[in-house]
Design a protein around this motif. Sequence first.
Motif, PDB file in Angstrom:
ATOM      1  N   LEU A  25      48.560   6.031  14.062  1.00 57.61           N
ATOM      2  CA  LEU A  25      48.626   7.160  13.141  1.00 57.61           C
ATOM      3  C   LEU A  25      48.206   8.454  13.836  1.00 57.61           C
ATOM      4  N   ASP A  26      48.827   9.573  13.431  1.00 55.45           N
ATOM      5  CA  ASP A  26      48.401  10.896  13.886  1.00 55.45           C
ATOM      6  C   ASP A  26      47.662  11.614  12.770  1.00 55.45           C
ATOM      7  N   LYS A  27      47.961  11.216  11.535  1.00 52.09           N
ATOM      8  CA  LYS A  27      47.314  11.814  10.366  1.00 52.09           C
ATOM      9  C   LYS A  27      46.703  10.691   9.521  1.00 52.09           C
ATOM     10  N   ILE A  28      45.436  10.848   9.184  1.00 47.80           N
ATOM     11  CA  ILE A  28      44.755   9.840   8.367  1.00 47.80           C
ATOM     12  C   ILE A  28      44.431  10.454   7.014  1.00 47.80           C
ATOM     13  N   THR A  29      44.990   9.863   5.966  1.00 52.08           N
ATOM     14  CA  THR A  29      44.756  10.346   4.606  1.00 52.08           C
ATOM     15  C   THR A  29      43.826   9.387   3.870  1.00 52.08           C
ATOM     16  N   LEU A  30      43.446   9.779   2.658  1.00 51.44           N
ATOM     17  CA  LEU A  30      42.609   8.900   1.837  1.00 51.44           C
ATOM     18  C   LEU A  30      43.323   7.589   1.538  1.00 51.44           C
ATOM     19  N   ASP A  31      44.636   7.658   1.333  1.00 49.01           N
ATOM     20  CA  ASP A  31      45.408   6.442   1.050  1.00 49.01           C
ATOM     21  C   ASP A  31      45.355   5.469   2.221  1.00 49.01           C
ATOM     22  N   ASP A  32      45.379   5.999   3.461  1.00 50.26           N
ATOM     23  CA  ASP A  32      45.287   5.140   4.648  1.00 50.26           C
ATOM     24  C   ASP A  32      43.923   4.446   4.697  1.00 50.26           C
ATOM     25  N   LEU A  33      42.864   5.207   4.373  1.00 48.99           N
ATOM     26  CA  LEU A  33      41.508   4.638   4.391  1.00 48.99           C
ATOM     27  C   LEU A  33      41.359   3.561   3.320  1.00 48.99           C
ATOM     28  N   ARG A  34      41.955   3.797   2.148  1.00 54.94           N
ATOM     29  CA  ARG A  34      41.876   2.811   1.066  1.00 54.94           C
ATOM     30  C   ARG A  34      42.690   1.575   1.394  1.00 54.94           C
ATOM     31  N   ALA A  35      43.845   1.774   2.002  1.00 55.32           N
ATOM     32  CA  ALA A  35      44.697   0.635   2.382  1.00 55.32           C
ATOM     33  C   ALA A  35      44.015  -0.224   3.445  1.00 55.32           C
ATOM     34  N   ALA A  36      43.222   0.411   4.315  1.00 51.52           N
ATOM     35  CA  ALA A  36      42.515  -0.326   5.365  1.00 51.52           C
ATOM     36  C   ALA A  36      41.239  -0.970   4.850  1.00 51.52           C
ATOM     37  N   GLY A  37      40.856  -0.690   3.584  1.00 51.46           N
ATOM     38  CA  GLY A  37      39.654  -1.286   3.005  1.00 51.46           C
ATOM     39  C   GLY A  37      38.381  -0.539   3.348  1.00 51.46           C
ATOM     40  N   LEU A  38      38.516   0.678   3.895  1.00 52.92           N
ATOM     41  CA  LEU A  38      37.333   1.457   4.254  1.00 52.92           C
ATOM     42  C   LEU A  38      36.759   2.223   3.067  1.00 52.92           C
ATOM     43  N   ALA A  39      37.533   2.333   1.990  1.00 54.89           N
ATOM     44  CA  ALA A  39      37.059   3.021   0.794  1.00 54.89           C
ATOM     45  C   ALA A  39      37.692   2.382  -0.429  1.00 54.89           C
ATOM     46  N   GLY A  40      36.982   2.461  -1.551  1.00 50.59           N
ATOM     47  CA  GLY A  40      37.499   1.922  -2.808  1.00 50.59           C
ATOM     48  C   GLY A  40      38.442   2.908  -3.473  1.00 50.59           C
ATOM     49  N   LYS A  41      39.063   2.466  -4.550  1.00 50.68           N
ATOM     50  CA  LYS A  41      40.085   3.270  -5.219  1.00 50.68           C
ATOM     51  C   LYS A  41      39.533   4.593  -5.747  1.00 50.68           C
ATOM     52  N   ARG A  42      38.329   4.559  -6.317  1.00 46.08           N
ATOM     53  CA  ARG A  42      37.772   5.772  -6.924  1.00 46.08           C
ATOM     54  C   ARG A  42      36.639   6.397  -6.109  1.00 46.08           C
ATOM     55  N   GLN A  43      36.391   5.886  -4.900  1.00 47.22           N
ATOM     56  CA  GLN A  43      35.282   6.411  -4.101  1.00 47.22           C
ATOM     57  C   GLN A  43      35.653   7.712  -3.395  1.00 47.22           C
ATOM     58  N   LEU A  44      34.679   8.617  -3.332  1.00 43.22           N
ATOM     59  CA  LEU A  44      34.832   9.817  -2.521  1.00 43.22           C
ATOM     60  C   LEU A  44      34.447   9.459  -1.090  1.00 43.22           C
ATOM     61  N   VAL A  45      35.119  10.047  -0.115  1.00 44.50           N
ATOM     62  CA  VAL A  45      34.923   9.665   1.284  1.00 44.50           C
ATOM     63  C   VAL A  45      34.316  10.826   2.070  1.00 44.50           C
ATOM     64  N   LYS A  46      33.285  10.520   2.857  1.00 40.83           N
ATOM     65  CA  LYS A  46      32.697  11.506   3.762  1.00 40.83           C
ATOM     66  C   LYS A  46      32.797  10.971   5.183  1.00 40.83           C
ATOM     67  N   ILE A  47      33.296  11.807   6.088  1.00 45.74           N
ATOM     68  CA  ILE A  47      33.454  11.420   7.488  1.00 45.74           C
ATOM     69  C   ILE A  47      32.174  11.779   8.227  1.00 45.74           C
ATOM     70  N   LEU A  48      31.598  10.785   8.911  1.00 42.94           N
ATOM     71  CA  LEU A  48      30.377  10.976   9.693  1.00 42.94           C
ATOM     72  C   LEU A  48      30.682  10.826  11.176  1.00 42.94           C
ATOM     73  N   ALA A  49      29.803  11.341  12.030  1.00 47.29           N
ATOM     74  CA  ALA A  49      30.095  11.470  13.458  1.00 47.29           C
ATOM     75  C   ALA A  49      29.618  10.314  14.328  1.00 47.29           C
ATOM     76  N   ASN A  50      29.505   9.121  13.785  1.00 45.67           N
ATOM     77  CA  ASN A  50      29.071   7.975  14.590  1.00 45.67           C
ATOM     78  C   ASN A  50      30.269   7.426  15.352  1.00 45.67           C
ATOM     79  N   GLY A  51      30.217   7.473  16.665  1.00 45.73           N
ATOM     80  CA  GLY A  51      31.333   7.013  17.491  1.00 45.73           C
ATOM     81  C   GLY A  51      32.039   8.197  18.115  1.00 45.73           C
ATOM     82  N   ALA A  52      32.993   7.898  19.007  1.00 48.75           N
ATOM     83  CA  ALA A  52      33.709   8.961  19.715  1.00 48.75           C
ATOM     84  C   ALA A  52      35.164   8.978  19.280  1.00 48.75           C
ATOM     85  N   LEU A  53      35.761  10.163  19.360  1.00 47.11           N
ATOM     86  CA  LEU A  53      37.167  10.328  18.997  1.00 47.11           C
ATOM     87  C   LEU A  53      37.910  10.783  20.255  1.00 47.11           C
TER      88      LEU A  53
END
Length: 148
Positions: free
Chosen positions: A91-119
Amino acid sequence: MELSNLRPAVGSVTSKTRIGRGAGSGKGGTSTRGHKGAKSRSGYSRKIGFEGGQMPLQRRLPKFGFKNINRVEYKAVNLADLEALAAARSLDKITLDDLRAAGLAGKRQLVKILANGALTRALAVEANAFSKTAEKAIVDAGGSISKI
């Protein structure tokens, strides 16, 4: 041996002790409840936390803190998770739907990106909130952020 003459083993079945049926039974009089007091009376039920009249623990301890009714709960997602997701699904673009599909967030959860790890790759990331460090890391890697 037939069904008509089956019997339980001797001593394995005993009749229920009948209390309060006279002095001759050995369980008459106070009916195994002792003498006087709340526990000897019918309808008695001990309250949870009751300590026999002593000041209960939950009343001895001090009260502190409060519950903020305006608190906003975020599901934390780290940069390392974004890197792994982008690599796995190219992926080049990561949306909330991608995060939910991957199981990283629930359907109604708000998501905050934190800086643990390298990009290491340039990603366009869409989320509800970003930490300052994560925001800087995404932009430094050549990507972009968009807050929803």
